[in-house]
Design a protein around this motif. Structure first.
Motif, short mmCIF file in Angstrom:
data_model
loop_
_atom_site.label_atom_id
_atom_site.label_comp_id
_atom_site.label_asym_id
_atom_site.label_seq_id
_atom_site.Cartn_x
_atom_site.Cartn_y
_atom_site.Cartn_z
N VAL A 159 0.84 -1.21 0.00
CA VAL A 159 0.00 0.00 0.00
C VAL A 159 0.87 1.26 0.00
CG1 VAL A 159 -1.75 1.30 1.27
CG2 VAL A 159 -1.94 -1.19 1.08
N VAL A 160 1.80 1.33 0.96
CA VAL A 160 2.74 2.46 0.97
C VAL A 160 3.56 2.43 -0.32
CG1 VAL A 160 4.72 3.47 2.17
CG2 VAL A 160 2.82 2.50 3.50
N PRO A 181 -1.77 10.38 2.77
CA PRO A 181 -1.15 9.23 2.13
C PRO A 181 -1.86 7.93 2.54
CG PRO A 181 0.21 10.03 3.94
CD PRO A 181 -0.89 11.01 3.77
N PRO A 182 -1.78 6.92 1.70
CA PRO A 182 -2.53 5.70 1.95
C PRO A 182 -2.02 4.94 3.18
CG PRO A 182 -1.76 5.81 -0.33
CD PRO A 182 -1.04 6.88 0.42
N ALA A 183 -2.95 4.26 3.85
CA ALA A 183 -2.60 3.35 4.94
C ALA A 183 -3.19 1.99 4.61
CB ALA A 183 -3.14 3.88 6.26
N TYR A 239 -4.98 0.26 6.50
CA TYR A 239 -6.19 0.00 7.27
C TYR A 239 -7.01 1.28 7.31
CZ TYR A 239 -3.40 2.68 10.41
OH TYR A 239 -2.65 3.68 10.92
N PRO A 254 -8.54 3.97 9.44
CA PRO A 254 -8.31 4.42 10.82
C PRO A 254 -9.59 4.46 11.66
CG PRO A 254 -8.03 6.24 9.27
CD PRO A 254 -8.15 4.99 8.47
N THR A 314 -8.27 12.97 3.88
CA THR A 314 -7.34 13.09 5.01
C THR A 314 -6.19 14.01 4.62
OG1 THR A 314 -6.01 11.20 4.30
CG2 THR A 314 -7.87 10.74 5.78
#
Ligand code: ZN
Lengths: 172, 351, 154
Positions: C28-29, C54-56, C58, C60, C113
């Motif tokens: 993902v990162v 930026p993508p995570a 999961y 949050p 975000t």
């Protein structure tokens, strides 16, 4: 700015890795007790510290008795000779600072101490080093002395008969 | 649930830099003082737990050597958290619920003077998106401060008023580094360092240590004339990324406070782990305190901030005021992580 | 080590891991960093429909797994809006810019975000919450957050 200390770890494919350099700088104080010890070392003296509760003499001292959690303020000058309580033979070079392999790392229990000091053994073949061996410090030339146990280059056999196991079995 | 109380609290004379004592030398007298307060011998302690951060010293596993200050032979029951010692106290509280031991000693220590604390705190950040940019501790806090001011319409003067009150309270705290009379006008004349924050909005670099002793029911009554009973304790954590959070509020503090029962009765005093002036305002809102509660009577972290002991000191300061009869009910708050990510709330009561 | 006037001996100490850590960034990162190398900004859509940038890995809010299908990644930006900021009068040596700058949380167009980065705006007066900004790309990009040199007013 800090400069981009990064490298291309991934060539042209998907990015799967990254480089994360860390560097932090400190100014560390040795503390009062260890400073006393290191000042002694700079003069060629090995000053142990005695616990006021159990009378154990710590070498090297760290300023407290780890058994009783009290300061060890009384100093005891110890001779630069003692007994090898345990050792290992290093056959793999891992640092530019280390001697050529094979070399021997040992715990040396100074006469009158209750804890053993780490050091290198030299002046004899590695295969002949043994528990109970009596050794004495080989100091670096005086003009090289500093606040560091590196003032002792290594420990060499004294030629005395080996110590009885009973004499050091409680310190292994 | 086993009743647990704070029965002793000691802290070092905090200083900006204590070059003459290493961690063990700093801790030993504080441990001895706490044991003496409680009238306990070292070997009577059932469980020991500490909080510290290896990066402060720059030596991995440095916390192990701190045990020399405790005396760990014959081997003791011990644990450690790599965060503020308030969480070590939480672990000790849980440990005491087992019922097989009735006392616990909790300690926290840190020397922020050795390295660059503002950069060391960068290392707690996500290593992919944040750490490579090296946002320092104050920069992260300033982002939250701005978000709070934007959302509430409050101003830098409101932040300065927090500092004024904190310094005035700290005047009676012998462990405070920053204390005394000042005015918002005087503080606002200073230039911002990382706007909207000024140096006065930030905690002082501090070397120090603290020790709390906990005991269960009958043991606590035997040790202390007026134990500070932990009536509720809880901690909650939010997502790490500040970009997914509402920075103007602290939901985790509010949740922990609710679980600990902070608002169930009148609060006489609150000690908050607010390292920056705006954090006090955010945490105060989240705890639901009304104006009758005395906030940070010790001066709080703006007066002295021995990192990794600061949160534990909040609990100790609140408890010692309860034990001394300075109040019947106190709320203590501790925080960890960037921008109030992780928050602990304890409710302390006299009998 | 020096023997100053004080009681204690002081020594300089450096904490450095030779060569630094080599981290695996995960898919993902990694997708985001690969995008940066190609001068593209991508976010990831959570099952609840929010776009994280930026993508995570999961969500949050719910902790649901995110980014398991290629179509979960969506282009965002390149412009965005500042949601909060902090003005750095005197940059530290490790900061991304060597002149006064702002840290900014930036919500890229299409994202829900904020992403932290440096904002090169010249003066404090030029920065405000809600302002629009765009990335300034480096010529040489390797798949790293600093492939964006900084943001600048749009
Ligand atoms: Zn002892």
């Amino acid at each position: 700015m800090s400069g981009r200390a990064i490298e291309d770890l991934n060539e042209d494919g998907p990015v799967t890795k990254m480089h994360a350099p860390i560097r932090l700088e400190y100014r560390i104080g040795a503390g009062t007790a260890q400073s006393r010890f290191l000042r002694g070392v700079a003069e060629g003296k090995l000053l142990g510290q005695k616990c006021p509760v159990c009378s154990k003499v710590y070498m090297p001292p760290r300023g407290s008795c780890p058994i009783h959690g009290v300061p060890t303020e009384e100093e005891v000058e110890l001779p630069d000779r003692g007994t090898v309580t345990t050792f290992c033979v290093v056959n793999i070079p891992f640092s530019d600072l280390a001697p050529e392999v094979p070399y021997v790392c040992a715990q040396v229990l100074l006469d009158g101490a209750d804890t053993a000091l780490f050091g290198l053994i030299a002046g004899m073949p590695a295969r002949e080093v043994r528990m109970g061996l009596r050794v004495r410090a080989e100091w670096a030339p005086r003009e090289e002395w500093t606040y560091n146990l590196g003032n002792i280059k290594w420990w060499e056999p004294t030629g005395e008969p080996d110590a009885d196991y009973d004499a050091y079995k409680d310190y292994i | 649930m086993t009743d647990v109380a704070v029965v002793a609290f000691a802290q070092s004379k905090h200083v900006a830099a204590d070059p003459n004592r290493n961690e063990v030398e700093m801790l030993m007298p504080v441990v001895a003082e706490a044991l003496e307060q409680a009238g306990l011998e070292r070997e009577e302690i059932g469980f020991v737990c500490s909080g510290s951060c290896d990066y402060l010293l720059g030596v991995p596993f440095s916390f192990v050597t701190a045990l020399d200050a405790i005396g760990a032979w014959p081997p003791i029951r011990e644990s450690h958290v790599e965060q503020d010692a308030a969480w070590a106290l939480y672990e000790a509280w849980v440990r005491l619920q087992h019922g097989d031991v009735d006392t616990a000693l909790v300690y926290g220590f840190g020397k922020s003077s050795l390295g660059d604390l503002h950069e060391i705190m960068t290392l707690q950040l996500d290593p992919y998106y944040l750490e490579p940019l090296w946002p320092d501790m104050v920069s992260m806090a300033a982002l939250q401060a701005r978000a709070y001011l934007d959302a509430t319409g409050k101003t830098e003067r409101d932040l300065a008023e927090v500092v004024v009150r904190s310094r005035a309270a700290a005047a009676s705290n012998p462990n405070a580094i920053v204390a005394g009379t000042t005015t918002a006008d005087a503080l606002l004349k200073e230039q911002t360092t990382i706007a909207p924050l000024r140096t006065s909005d930030c905690p002082p670099i501090t070397d120090g240590a603290a020790v709390v002793i906990l005991a269960t029911a009958d043991r606590a009554r035997a040790i202390s004339e007026r134990p500070a009973w932990i009536r509720g304790i809880d901690h909650r954590i939010e997502a790490h990324s500040i970009g997914v959070r509402d920075l103007a509020t602290s939901r985790s503090t509010a949740l922990a406070a609710g679980r600990a029962g902070a608002a169930d009765d009148k609060v006489d005093l609150a000690e908050m782990h607010a390292q920056f002036s705006h954090e006090e305002l955010i945490v105060r809102d989240a705890l639901g305190l009304d104006d009758s509660a005395t906030v940070n009577p010790s001066g709080g972290p703006l007066a002295a901030n021995p990192v990794m002991a600061t949160g534990l000191i909040r609990i100790g300061e609140a408890a010692s005021r309860i034990s001394a009869g300075g109040g019947d009910r106190a709320v203590a708050h501790a925080s960890s992580g960037p921008c109030l990510q992780h928050n602990l709330v304890a409710v302390l009561e006299g009998e | 080590m020096g023997d100053g006037a004080g009681e204690t001996l002081i020594d300089e100490h450096v904490l450095e891991f030779p060569g630094g850590y080599k981290r695996s960034v995960g898919p993902v990162v990694g997708r985001f960093l690969t995008g940066l190398r190609d001068q593209q900004l991508v976010g990831v859509r959570t099952p609840a429909g929010r776009v994280l940038v930026p993508p995570a890995e999961y969500d949050p809010e719910t902790s649901a797994a995110v980014g398991e299908r290629p179509e979960d990644f969506v282009p965002v930006g390149p412009e965005g809006v500042v949601t909060t900021w902090a003005w750095v009068r005197e940059p530290r040596p490790k900061h991304p810019l060597d002149r006064p700058f702002a840290w900014a949380l930036i919500r890229l167009d299409g994202a829900d975000t904020g992403m932290l980065h440096a904002l090169d705006a010249g003066t404090e007066d030029a920065v405000h919450t809600g302002m629009r900004v765009r990335p300034r790309w480096r010529a040489e990009r390797v798949g790293h957050i600093t492939d964006i040199e900084c943001f600048e007013p749009a």
